[in-house]
Design an enzyme around this catalytic site. Structure first.
Site, short mmCIF file in Angstrom:
data_model
loop_
_atom_site.label_atom_id
_atom_site.label_comp_id
_atom_site.label_asym_id
_atom_site.label_seq_id
_atom_site.Cartn_x
_atom_site.Cartn_y
_atom_site.Cartn_z
N GLU A 9 105.26 152.98 62.38
CA GLU A 9 106.47 152.28 62.81
C GLU A 9 107.00 151.44 61.65
O GLU A 9 106.26 150.66 61.07
CB GLU A 9 106.16 151.37 64.01
CG GLU A 9 107.40 150.65 64.53
CD GLU A 9 107.12 149.81 65.77
OE1 GLU A 9 107.47 150.24 66.87
OE2 GLU A 9 106.54 148.71 65.62
N ILE A 34 107.51 133.19 64.73
CA ILE A 34 107.19 132.01 65.54
C ILE A 34 106.95 132.40 67.00
O ILE A 34 105.97 131.98 67.62
CB ILE A 34 108.31 130.95 65.38
CG1 ILE A 34 108.16 130.36 63.99
CG2 ILE A 34 108.23 129.88 66.48
CD1 ILE A 34 109.18 129.38 63.60
N GLU A 35 107.80 133.27 67.52
CA GLU A 35 107.64 133.69 68.91
C GLU A 35 106.31 134.42 69.10
O GLU A 35 105.63 134.26 70.10
CB GLU A 35 108.82 134.58 69.31
CG GLU A 35 108.99 134.75 70.80
CD GLU A 35 108.45 136.07 71.31
OE1 GLU A 35 108.60 136.31 72.50
OE2 GLU A 35 107.86 136.84 70.53
N LYS A 95 97.14 148.04 62.69
CA LYS A 95 96.94 147.28 63.93
C LYS A 95 95.46 146.94 64.09
O LYS A 95 94.61 147.83 64.00
CB LYS A 95 97.41 148.16 65.10
CG LYS A 95 97.87 147.41 66.33
CD LYS A 95 98.44 148.40 67.33
CE LYS A 95 99.00 147.74 68.57
NZ LYS A 95 100.19 146.93 68.31
N HIS A 111 113.80 149.45 64.78
CA HIS A 111 112.52 150.14 64.67
C HIS A 111 112.73 151.64 64.44
O HIS A 111 113.55 152.26 65.13
CB HIS A 111 111.69 149.99 65.96
CG HIS A 111 111.19 148.60 66.20
ND1 HIS A 111 110.23 148.30 67.13
CD2 HIS A 111 111.50 147.42 65.61
CE1 HIS A 111 109.98 147.00 67.11
NE2 HIS A 111 110.75 146.44 66.20
N GLU A 171 114.48 142.41 50.77
CA GLU A 171 114.02 141.11 50.28
C GLU A 171 112.52 141.18 49.99
O GLU A 171 112.08 140.88 48.92
CB GLU A 171 114.35 140.06 51.35
CG GLU A 171 114.36 138.65 50.90
CD GLU A 171 115.34 138.34 49.76
OE1 GLU A 171 116.26 139.12 49.49
OE2 GLU A 171 115.15 137.28 49.14
N ASN A 182 113.20 137.63 61.30
CA ASN A 182 111.77 137.56 61.03
C ASN A 182 111.21 136.16 61.30
O ASN A 182 110.11 136.02 61.85
CB ASN A 182 111.52 137.96 59.57
CG ASN A 182 110.05 138.13 59.26
OD1 ASN A 182 109.34 138.83 59.98
ND2 ASN A 182 109.57 137.48 58.22
#
Ligand code: 0O2
Length: 211
Positions: free
Chosen positions: A139, A153-154, A47, A120, A40, A148
């Site tokens: 990764e 949100i988490e 990082k 992953h 999509e 997603n």
């Protein structure tokens, strides 16, 4: 502590932008071949230094071992419509010869305690630098749009609560993760119907633009 983070992170930046371009190109190839498109959209990030430092401390990683022990300094995320798309992409990635998969973590079959789901892949990716080729660990996270939505949100709530959710919120988040997974399963159950509709829709859109 490192003084030249910009220099250290440059090969990681190159890795993420090359991988993002390659997976975006793969999406275009699927589109052109009139097959169902299992990608999509694709995002990538290096990082941030403060997250690297936090993880070094949490995981007891020495600066000298950073390149070998921190696998997610370069991160690419691929979002899919259906759970099956994820496994199709995993098979495709395993077969590629511009990278090598060194580890896989299936957090879909084995979701994390938090409710987190994603697939992953830890890969080794060769980048061409001024002084030659270097293998960079990266990764690749592959997830559905629903996974997603939940993870985004988490993740932001995690920042707010510094990783320690009140009990009730933790329970609600787990429930929401299950609901997201139910949604994925429902969508999979009607996937043939959805795929036909999408092909018809993109065919009509193609015709419209030619008029
Ligand atoms: P960001 O900002 O996405 O980079 P660790 O990094 O120590 O937590 P580990 O074992 O090294 O974990 O790697 P793991 O669990 O395979 O992948 C870590 C990454 O997966 C996280 O990176 C998140 O992107 C994602 N992830 C893992 N568990 C969760 C979770 O419970 N919730 C959410 N929202 N994401 C998760 P970062 O560095 O935390 O964040």
């Amino acid at each position: 502590m490192k003084e030249d983070w910009t220099g250290f992170l440059l090969p990681y930046k190159q890795t993420t932008s090359e991988l993002k371009a390659k997976f975006t190109a793969l999406r275009e190839q699927f589109k052109l071949s009139q097959q169902h498109v299992p990608i999509e959209f694709v995002t990538a990030r290096v990082k941030p230094v403060d997250s690297i430092l936090e993880k070094m401390q949490r995981r007891n990683i020495l600066e000298a071992n950073l390149e070998n022990e921190m696998e997610d300094i370069a991160g690419v995320r691929i979002m899919c419509q259906f759970v099956d798309d994820i496994y199709q992409l995993v098979k495709l990635i395993r077969k590629r010869n511009d990278l090598s998969v060194i580890e896989e973590r299936d957090y879909i079959a084995n979701e994390k305690e938090s409710g987190y789901r994603s697939y992953h892949l830890i890969i080794k990716y060769p980048v061409q630098l001024l002084d030659g080729q270097r293998d960079i660990l990266a990764e690749i996270q592959i997830r559905t749009l629903a996974m997603n939505f939940w993870a985004t949100i988490e993740h932001s709530l995690n920042y707010k609560y510094n990783g320690k959710f009140p009990n009730e919120l933790e329970v609600r988040l787990k429930r929401a993760a299950e609901a997201a997974f139910q949604l994925d399963q429902e969508m999979s159950a009607i996937r043939e119907e959805i795929k036909d509709a999408q092909q018809e829709f993109s065919y009509r859109r193609g015709n419209d633009t030619k008029e």
